[in-house]
Design an enzyme around this catalytic site. Structure first.
Site, short mmCIF file in Angstrom:
data_model
loop_
_atom_site.label_atom_id
_atom_site.label_comp_id
_atom_site.label_asym_id
_atom_site.label_seq_id
_atom_site.Cartn_x
_atom_site.Cartn_y
_atom_site.Cartn_z
N HIS A 122 0.81 -1.22 0.00
CA HIS A 122 0.00 0.00 0.00
C HIS A 122 0.84 1.27 0.00
O HIS A 122 0.36 2.34 0.35
CB HIS A 122 -0.97 -0.02 1.19
CG HIS A 122 -1.92 -1.19 1.14
ND1 HIS A 122 -2.38 -1.84 2.26
CD2 HIS A 122 -2.46 -1.85 0.08
CE1 HIS A 122 -3.18 -2.84 1.89
NE2 HIS A 122 -3.23 -2.86 0.58
N GLY A 155 0.25 -10.17 12.62
CA GLY A 155 -0.58 -8.99 12.81
C GLY A 155 -1.48 -8.68 11.62
O GLY A 155 -1.78 -7.53 11.34
#
Ligand SMILES: [Zn+2]
Length: 249
Positions: A119, A187
């Site tokens: 991203h 995570g």
């Protein structure tokens, strides 16, 4: 837990291709709340109104309000023990590629080098007209909205809704995931494409998949060989320690 971590440390023995996939859960301890969580940016700013490329082009001053808040959070954040442990694993030759969904640049700040950012990065900015990239210090943040010398709008080099994920990033991540022997998912619930494809590709390649998350995810039942539930900032340093003890190659 220590025994489970020991089992995972054993997986590292005699293998070369190891991919790590990380997500927002990595950076919560560094002071960056998950975007979608109750403390997250999206509880305050509607992402469609503030994080789509159309919204940015239509009203850059408005979107920069959100971006400045994000920028401050990222600028103040420091890597936590989970980031440092992954960087240490890379130095030990135990990470071939680290793919992250995060835009905070904390993996690089901790010392990781082989990083693919799905991203993009909040620590880099880009002119939408000429494509020139800037570090955060090079841009006059006082100007509203910040502009390039060419007059173009400057935007953090992060992937907004309506923008494509860089093809190079996808290619590198897919290529390495489809030949890896071990994948660590840290995570991340790996629900959002293209990250969601990686554990599947790894599994199809015969790799073991190990998940380190606070809570079970969709991966836990279907894909993961081992699920370590807990704080990555405690689990990863212990894993590094046990790999040092157990792996001699
Ligand atoms: Zn420009």
């Amino acid at each position: 837990m220590k025994e489970m971590i020991g089992k995972v440390a054993g997986f590292f023995n005699g293998i070369q291709n190891i991919v790590v996939l990380t997500g927002a859960g990595m950076s919560v301890d560094s002071g960056i709340p998950a975007f979608r969580g109750s403390q997250g940016l999206w509880s305050k700013y509607d992402p469609m109104e503030y994080a789509s490329i159309d919204a940015f082009c239509n009203n850059p001053v408005k979107v920069w309000k959100m971006l400045k808040e994000l920028d401050e959070a990222v600028a103040c954040a420091e890597p936590n023990p989970a980031h440092y442990s992954l960087a240490e694993l890379e130095r030990m030759g135990r990470v071939s590629l680290l793919v992250t969904q995060n835009i905070d640049g904390l993996h690089q700040a901790a010392g990781s080098r082989q990083v693919v950012e799905f991203h993009g990065s909040q620590r880099r900015l880009r002119c939408l007209s000429c494509g020139r990239t800037f570090s955060r210090n090079e841009v006059m943040m006082l100007e509203d909205p910040p502009r390039c010398l060419c007059g173009g709008l400057i935007k953090p080099d992060i992937v907004f809704f309506g923008e494509e994920i860089p093809e190079r990033a996808i290619k590198a991540a897919f290529a390495m995931s489809s030949i890896c022997q071990l994948m660590l998912v840290v995570g991340s619930s790996a629900q959002v494409a293209p990250a969601s494809h990686l554990p599947l590709l790894a599994k199809q390649a015969g790799a073991r998949v190990v998940e380190i998350n606070l809570e079970k995810t969709a991966l836990s039942e279907e894909i993961s060989d081992v699920v370590l539930l807990g704080d990555a900032g405690e689990i990863l340093p212990e894993l590094v320690e046990q790999i040092r003890e157990k792996c001699d190659d």
